[in-house]
Write a protein that holds these residues in place. Structure first.
Motif, mmCIF file in Angstrom:
data_model
loop_
_atom_site.group_PDB
_atom_site.id
_atom_site.type_symbol
_atom_site.label_atom_id
_atom_site.label_comp_id
_atom_site.label_asym_id
_atom_site.label_seq_id
_atom_site.Cartn_x
_atom_site.Cartn_y
_atom_site.Cartn_z
ATOM 1 N N GLY A 159 80.936 -26.251 -21.533
ATOM 2 C CA GLY A 159 81.724 -25.742 -20.760
ATOM 3 C C GLY A 159 82.558 -26.622 -20.051
ATOM 4 N N PHE A 160 83.007 -27.672 -20.278
ATOM 5 C CA PHE A 160 83.526 -28.580 -19.796
ATOM 6 C C PHE A 160 84.830 -28.213 -19.127
ATOM 7 N N LEU A 161 85.749 -27.407 -19.553
ATOM 8 C CA LEU A 161 87.032 -27.320 -18.952
ATOM 9 C C LEU A 161 87.196 -25.976 -18.669
ATOM 10 N N ALA A 162 86.022 -25.187 -18.085
ATOM 11 C CA ALA A 162 86.177 -23.794 -17.628
ATOM 12 C C ALA A 162 87.082 -23.757 -16.397
ATOM 13 N N SER A 163 87.788 -22.702 -15.920
ATOM 14 C CA SER A 163 88.524 -22.406 -14.809
ATOM 15 C C SER A 163 87.471 -21.621 -13.962
ATOM 16 N N ASP A 164 87.837 -21.561 -12.583
ATOM 17 C CA ASP A 164 87.084 -20.610 -11.634
ATOM 18 C C ASP A 164 87.094 -19.356 -12.054
ATOM 19 N N ALA A 165 88.086 -18.585 -12.634
ATOM 20 C CA ALA A 165 88.228 -17.298 -12.828
ATOM 21 C C ALA A 165 87.351 -17.129 -14.055
ATOM 22 N N THR A 166 87.073 -17.892 -15.052
ATOM 23 C CA THR A 166 86.142 -18.103 -16.256
ATOM 24 C C THR A 166 84.791 -18.048 -15.733
ATOM 25 N N LEU A 167 84.637 -18.892 -14.806
ATOM 26 C CA LEU A 167 83.233 -19.197 -14.260
ATOM 27 C C LEU A 167 82.929 -17.786 -13.527
ATOM 28 N N ASP A 168 83.794 -17.121 -12.730
ATOM 29 C CA ASP A 168 83.376 -16.062 -12.183
ATOM 30 C C ASP A 168 83.026 -15.160 -13.388
ATOM 31 N N LEU A 169 83.822 -14.904 -14.384
ATOM 32 C CA LEU A 169 83.452 -13.893 -15.544
ATOM 33 C C LEU A 169 81.903 -13.988 -15.965
ATOM 34 N N MET A 170 81.857 -15.557 -16.060
ATOM 35 C CA MET A 170 80.225 -15.837 -16.495
ATOM 36 C C MET A 170 79.256 -15.292 -15.659
ATOM 37 N N VAL A 171 79.567 -15.397 -14.337
ATOM 38 C CA VAL A 171 78.569 -14.917 -13.425
ATOM 39 C C VAL A 171 78.588 -13.126 -13.335
ATOM 40 N N GLU A 172 79.687 -12.600 -13.527
ATOM 41 C CA GLU A 172 79.755 -11.089 -13.796
ATOM 42 C C GLU A 172 78.959 -10.808 -15.043
ATOM 43 N N ARG A 173 78.927 -11.400 -16.076
ATOM 44 C CA ARG A 173 78.413 -10.808 -17.347
ATOM 45 C C ARG A 173 76.916 -11.455 -17.395
ATOM 46 N N GLY A 174 76.620 -12.279 -16.483
ATOM 47 C CA GLY A 174 75.265 -13.138 -16.660
ATOM 48 C C GLY A 174 75.140 -14.207 -17.850
ATOM 49 N N SER B 142 80.249 -28.978 -11.234
ATOM 50 C CA SER B 142 80.155 -28.757 -9.631
ATOM 51 C C SER B 142 80.596 -27.267 -9.357
ATOM 52 N N ARG B 143 81.738 -26.788 -9.869
ATOM 53 C CA ARG B 143 82.403 -25.475 -9.426
ATOM 54 C C ARG B 143 81.374 -24.233 -10.052
ATOM 55 N N ALA B 144 80.884 -24.674 -11.119
ATOM 56 C CA ALA B 144 80.015 -23.861 -11.841
ATOM 57 C C ALA B 144 78.574 -23.550 -11.087
ATOM 58 N N ILE B 145 78.237 -24.409 -10.405
ATOM 59 C CA ILE B 145 76.910 -24.454 -9.225
ATOM 60 C C ILE B 145 77.227 -23.784 -8.340
#
Length: 421
Positions: free
Chosen positions: A266-281, A319-322
């Motif tokens: 997941g090296f180049l994930a944006s904040d919006a994509t990370l938020d989607l990962m949180v939403e989807r689990g 770091s942003r994912a965490i």
């Protein structure tokens, strides 16, 4: 004549100065575990012990749940991190023997469960990691509990097409759908069904280009949205999760929207994509230490340049994912990090912003959740007796997990470097 039954092991009481309660994030003093057969039957120091109990006083150490590495490649690398053999000299038998050595090393370093995420070698369709799992489960060789993926599924010329790493000419080392090279919806469905039929317990798919291969820009999406959805559909109907090698932001988003359960790297994930990962689990196995510890000195100059561009951005993305609350499970991508050196990944997760207890959960409770294993990851009655001992306080310094002195898996001791008092 009836087969001889081995005598049951007597109950064992493990005593230590401390024990980690991973859920509370606290050390319990003193530590005590009563182990009967393969399971923990009591936590603490019992007032009365079952008849015949063997007491093992481990002294000034901390008892912890066995650790878990959610991305290893046991069939690559080795104790010296390199092999003198070139790929075409390594037949399936040699690779399996190498994997057995790597499995033993991994277990003795305190990793009692791993996901082996995909063979990308010519085997005639034999799933070598399933065979290794069987041998370990039968007690023929020492190793962690293995969640095997069989062959990684990749398109022709994709990142996990092994002919791309060596730039083989046409016709050299041809690979079949059964060996994971699949194009189009019909072929990817067949590839998934084949892996599951012969024992895969997770499906690994290459959803984007990589860094250390000549496949074009790092992170470009490889499979179409339709192919990704077909892979997920086949796996999920069989009750099997899907892990995706995925680097680029658009590819990660496509994988998450297709229903893939876990993103590797997941090296180049944006904040919006990370938020989607949180939403989807959706889980993330960040493999973040390799971005600073991977040896790229001997790589092609073009790949070194790619790594120099991507790896610093990848560290920041982790770091942003965490910070955003993505479910991060520990994975080393060994042998990108040498087998058994998961303490380096734990330290890197702390450097990226995790508290030590969060990093330890990434290698225990979060990893157990990722593989749907409710029988491990904690020191609790009724769970598997997967127990390790480390010096000092892992809640203050996760690097102590690199100095494991005692390893028990399923009630059986595989390492005991602690002298008797």
């Amino acid at each position: 004549m009836a087969a001889r039954q081995s005598a049951p092991r007597p109950p064992v009481l493990l005593r230590a100065a401390r024990m980690l309660d991973i859920d509370k994030g606290e050390l319990v003093e003193p530590g005590g575990l009563l182990v009967t057969g393969e399971h923990i039957t009591e936590v603490g120091l019992p007032h009365r012990l079952p008849e015949g109990t063997v007491v093992r006083d481990l002294g000034d150490v901390t008892l912890m749940p066995g650790l878990m590495d959610m991305e290893v490649n046991l069939f690559l690398g080795g104790p010296d991190h390199r092999s003198p053999l070139i790929p075409v000299q390594e037949d399936p038998a040699v690779r399996t023997l190498r994997a057995a050595a790597n499995a033993r090393r991994t277990l003795r370093r305190g990793y009692t469960t791993v996901r082996n995420l995909g063979l990308f070698v010519q085997t005639g369709g034999v799933l070598l990691d399933v065979a290794l799992k069987k041998a370990i489960d039968l007690g023929w060789v020492e190793g962690p509990r293995v969640v095997p993926a069989g062959h990684a599924i990749a398109p022709t010329g994709g990142h996990l097409d092994p002919t791309m790493f060596q730039a083989f000419a046409p016709g050299v080392l041809p690979l079949t759908v059964e060996e994971g090279i699949a194009n189009g919806v019909a072929e990817v469905r067949k590839a998934v069904r084949y892996q599951i039929k012969y024992g895969a317990r997770v499906v690994k798919v290459c959803a984007s280009n990589g860094v250390m291969s000549h496949t074009g820009p790092a992170g470009a999406q490889q499979y179409s949205d339709e192919e990704l959805r077909a892979i997920v559909d086949e796996a999920h109907r069989a009750g099997v999760k899907v892990a995706a090698h995925c680097m680029g932001d658009l590819a990660i988003r496509a994988a998450v929207e297709a229903g893939i359960d876990c993103i590797e790297h997941g090296f180049l994930a944006s904040d919006a994509t990370l938020d989607l990962m949180v939403e989807r689990g959706t889980f993330l196995v960040a493999t973040t230490f390799l971005t600073e510890g991977m040896d790229t000195e001997h790589a092609d100059p073009a790949l070194r340049a790619k790594a120099a561009d991507v790896f610093p951005r990848a560290r920041e993305s982790t770091s942003r994912a965490i910070r955003r609350g993505v479910k991060v499970a520990l994975g080393t991508d060994a042998p990108a990090v040498p087998h058994g050196r998961g303490a380096l990944e734990l330290g890197a997760l702390v450097d990226r912003g995790m508290r030590p207890v969060q990093a330890l959960r990434a290698a225990t409770t979060v990893a157990a959740d990722l593989i749907d294993a409710d029988d491990r990851g904690r020191l609790e009655p009724g769970l598997l007796a997967d127990v390790i001992a480390v010096p000092g306080d892992p809640l203050a310094d996760v690097s102590v997990t690199g100095r494991v002195s005692f390893v028990m898996k399923g009630g059986q001791v595989y390492r005991d470097d602690i002298p008797e008092p």
